[in-house]
Write a protein that holds these residues in place. Structure first.
Motif, mmCIF file in Angstrom:
data_model
loop_
_atom_site.group_PDB
_atom_site.id
_atom_site.type_symbol
_atom_site.label_atom_id
_atom_site.label_comp_id
_atom_site.label_asym_id
_atom_site.label_seq_id
_atom_site.Cartn_x
_atom_site.Cartn_y
_atom_site.Cartn_z
ATOM 1 N N SER A 52 -50.114 3.726 3.073
ATOM 2 C CA SER A 52 -50.935 3.138 2.012
ATOM 3 C C SER A 52 -51.320 4.140 0.925
ATOM 4 C CB SER A 52 -52.196 2.517 2.607
ATOM 5 O OG SER A 52 -52.953 3.492 3.291
ATOM 6 N N ASN A 53 -51.074 5.429 1.157
ATOM 7 C CA ASN A 53 -51.389 6.413 0.115
ATOM 8 C C ASN A 53 -50.220 6.582 -0.862
ATOM 9 O OD1 ASN A 53 -49.623 7.721 1.786
ATOM 10 N ND2 ASN A 53 -50.851 9.585 2.009
ATOM 11 N N MET A 54 -49.221 5.739 -0.707
ATOM 12 C CA MET A 54 -48.063 5.754 -1.595
ATOM 13 C C MET A 54 -47.894 4.385 -2.227
ATOM 14 S SD MET A 54 -45.444 7.694 0.982
ATOM 15 C CE MET A 54 -44.140 7.907 -0.220
ATOM 16 N N ASP A 55 -47.285 4.360 -3.438
ATOM 17 C CA ASP A 55 -46.983 3.089 -4.096
ATOM 18 C C ASP A 55 -45.495 2.736 -3.979
ATOM 19 O OD1 ASP A 55 -49.170 4.124 -6.712
ATOM 20 O OD2 ASP A 55 -49.585 2.788 -5.031
ATOM 21 N N LYS A 56 -44.691 3.762 -3.752
ATOM 22 C CA LYS A 56 -43.242 3.560 -3.800
ATOM 23 C C LYS A 56 -42.577 4.570 -2.883
ATOM 24 C CE LYS A 56 -39.469 3.719 -7.226
ATOM 25 N NZ LYS A 56 -39.168 3.899 -8.666
ATOM 26 N N ARG A 57 -41.535 4.100 -2.230
ATOM 27 C CA ARG A 57 -40.739 5.015 -1.412
ATOM 28 C C ARG A 57 -39.289 4.558 -1.479
ATOM 29 N NH1 ARG A 57 -40.802 6.619 4.873
ATOM 30 N NH2 ARG A 57 -40.155 8.772 4.581
ATOM 31 N N GLN A 58 -38.394 5.529 -1.626
ATOM 32 C CA GLN A 58 -36.985 5.181 -1.770
ATOM 33 C C GLN A 58 -36.183 5.685 -0.589
ATOM 34 O OE1 GLN A 58 -36.569 6.709 -5.977
ATOM 35 N NE2 GLN A 58 -35.486 4.781 -6.210
ATOM 36 N N GLY A 59 -35.200 4.860 -0.209
ATOM 37 C CA GLY A 59 -34.253 5.262 0.803
ATOM 38 C C GLY A 59 -32.855 5.116 0.223
ATOM 39 N N GLN A 60 -31.893 4.992 1.100
ATOM 40 C CA GLN A 60 -30.519 4.814 0.632
ATOM 41 C C GLN A 60 -30.327 3.356 0.236
ATOM 42 O OE1 GLN A 60 -27.562 5.762 3.566
ATOM 43 N NE2 GLN A 60 -25.962 6.043 2.060
ATOM 44 N N ARG A 61 -30.213 3.085 -1.020
ATOM 45 C CA ARG A 61 -30.018 1.751 -1.595
ATOM 46 C C ARG A 61 -31.243 0.841 -1.450
ATOM 47 N NH1 ARG A 61 -26.927 -2.460 -0.467
ATOM 48 N NH2 ARG A 61 -26.437 -1.820 1.666
ATOM 49 N N VAL A 62 -32.289 1.312 -0.839
ATOM 50 C CA VAL A 62 -33.488 0.487 -0.684
ATOM 51 C C VAL A 62 -34.711 1.201 -1.249
ATOM 52 C CG1 VAL A 62 -32.654 -0.790 1.333
ATOM 53 C CG2 VAL A 62 -33.924 1.337 1.661
ATOM 54 N N THR A 63 -35.630 0.391 -1.774
ATOM 55 C CA THR A 63 -36.897 0.889 -2.294
ATOM 56 C C THR A 63 -37.988 -0.052 -1.817
ATOM 57 O OG1 THR A 63 -35.832 1.766 -4.277
ATOM 58 C CG2 THR A 63 -38.214 1.457 -4.362
ATOM 59 N N VAL A 64 -39.083 0.519 -1.352
ATOM 60 C CA VAL A 64 -40.230 -0.303 -0.971
ATOM 61 C C VAL A 64 -41.352 -0.014 -1.959
ATOM 62 C CG1 VAL A 64 -40.960 1.403 0.757
ATOM 63 C CG2 VAL A 64 -41.872 -0.919 0.848
ATOM 64 N N LEU A 65 -41.968 -1.082 -2.447
ATOM 65 C CA LEU A 65 -43.095 -0.984 -3.366
ATOM 66 C C LEU A 65 -44.321 -1.590 -2.701
ATOM 67 C CD1 LEU A 65 -41.413 -2.114 -6.705
ATOM 68 C CD2 LEU A 65 -41.815 0.220 -5.905
ATOM 69 N N SER A 74 -42.923 -5.198 -1.390
ATOM 70 C CA SER A 74 -41.593 -5.706 -1.706
ATOM 71 C C SER A 74 -40.525 -4.725 -1.259
ATOM 72 C CB SER A 74 -41.447 -6.000 -3.204
ATOM 73 O OG SER A 74 -41.454 -4.800 -3.939
ATOM 74 N N LEU A 75 -39.360 -5.273 -0.976
ATOM 75 C CA LEU A 75 -38.187 -4.488 -0.603
ATOM 76 C C LEU A 75 -37.108 -4.771 -1.630
ATOM 77 C CD1 LEU A 75 -36.719 -2.677 1.537
ATOM 78 C CD2 LEU A 75 -35.836 -4.813 2.510
ATOM 79 N N GLN A 76 -36.643 -3.733 -2.281
ATOM 80 C CA GLN A 76 -35.568 -3.883 -3.250
ATOM 81 C C GLN A 76 -34.301 -3.300 -2.655
ATOM 82 O OE1 GLN A 76 -36.870 -2.066 -6.896
ATOM 83 N NE2 GLN A 76 -38.630 -3.422 -7.107
ATOM 84 N N ILE A 77 -33.231 -4.067 -2.698
ATOM 85 C CA ILE A 77 -31.930 -3.614 -2.219
ATOM 86 C C ILE A 77 -30.996 -3.557 -3.415
ATOM 87 C CG2 ILE A 77 -30.020 -4.027 -0.629
ATOM 88 C CD1 ILE A 77 -31.914 -5.752 1.046
ATOM 89 N N ALA A 78 -30.461 -2.388 -3.677
ATOM 90 C CA ALA A 78 -29.550 -2.217 -4.821
ATOM 91 C C ALA A 78 -28.123 -2.566 -4.413
ATOM 92 C CB ALA A 78 -29.611 -0.780 -5.322
#
Lengths: 113, 117
Positions: A52-65, A74-78
């Motif tokens: 909860s101390n983060m707004d965004k985190r990126q992984g391989q092809r995925v981003t969580v906001l 939200s989960l974004q899949i590129a």
């Protein structure tokens, strides 16, 4: 993340497009969130997590906001691929207590060629 | 591939039968879990074991009896089940029970599909 209803909401996307899967959580005390992917006939597979101390985190092809103000995740899949077709669950937890995950209702992602 | 192994993958049992589901992990995790998942629903927590001791029972009926013989194994003994108990039973593990945080997240097995007839 209360589970509701008998029918999973479905997101249909074209292969190569970006996908955004949304989740609303209900417990304002939750401070850790995970996205799981569950393919048909299999167990949930860890994708990405965020504190909860983060707004965004990126992984391989995925981003969580994470938007704590409106309790939304939200989960974004590129560049979505057919192999991304599955049910996606968000899960929330309160790090102050035992290791208990509360799962959201889930969203089915259908990727079309 | 998951490092949490569950057997059997499929089980059909009568309401008077006694059967067991088995789970094994070799990640050195000290917390293990049983979840139940009905079709088109999210997983629901049943039991948590921490350091081989039962720490959470989410008001599960006594016809489900968990057992943790050692830190790598978790069993779920089934007796006098009802047809509505038919579901996917998921085993999971994490480093320890204390706090769900990054690095201590919960990893799931592939599940055991149980049908009660």
């Amino acid at each position: 993340g209360e589970s509701v209803g008998l029918h999973l909401p479905t997101l249909s996307v074209q292969e190569g497009d970006n996908s955004i899967i949304n989740c609303a959580y209900s417990n304002s005390a939750s401070d850790y969130f995970i996205w799981y992917k569950q393919e048909s006939g299999k167990g949930p597979q860890f994708i990405i997590d965020i504190r909860s101390n983060m707004d965004k985190r990126q992984g391989q092809r995925v981003t969580v906001l994470l938007n704590k103000t409106v309790k939304h995740l939200s989960l974004q899949i590129a560049a979505t691929q057919p192999g991304d077709s599955a049910v996606y669950f968000c899960a929330e937890a309160n790090s102050g207590g035992y290791n208990k995950l509360i799962f959201g209702a889930g969203t089915r992602l259908a990727v079309h060629p | 591939d998951t490092e949490v192994t569950q057997t059997p993958k499929h089980l059909v049992m009568g309401m008077t039968n006694k059967k067991s589901l088995k789970c094994e992990q070799h990640m050195g995790h000290r917390a293990m879990y049983w979840y139940k998942q009905k079709a088109k629903k999210p997983p629901e927590l049943m039991f948590v074991y921490s350091y081989e001791k039962l720490s959470i029972n989410e008001s599960v009926p006594s016809r489900f009896s968990p057992e943790c013989p050692n830190s790598s194994l978790l069993n779920l003994h089934l007796h006098a089940l009802q047809p509505e108990d038919s579901a996917l039973y998921l085993c999971a593990s994490s480093q320890d029970e204390d706090r769900v945080v990054s690095g201590n997240t919960i990893y799931f097995g592939e599940g055991s599909w149980l049908t009660v007839v």
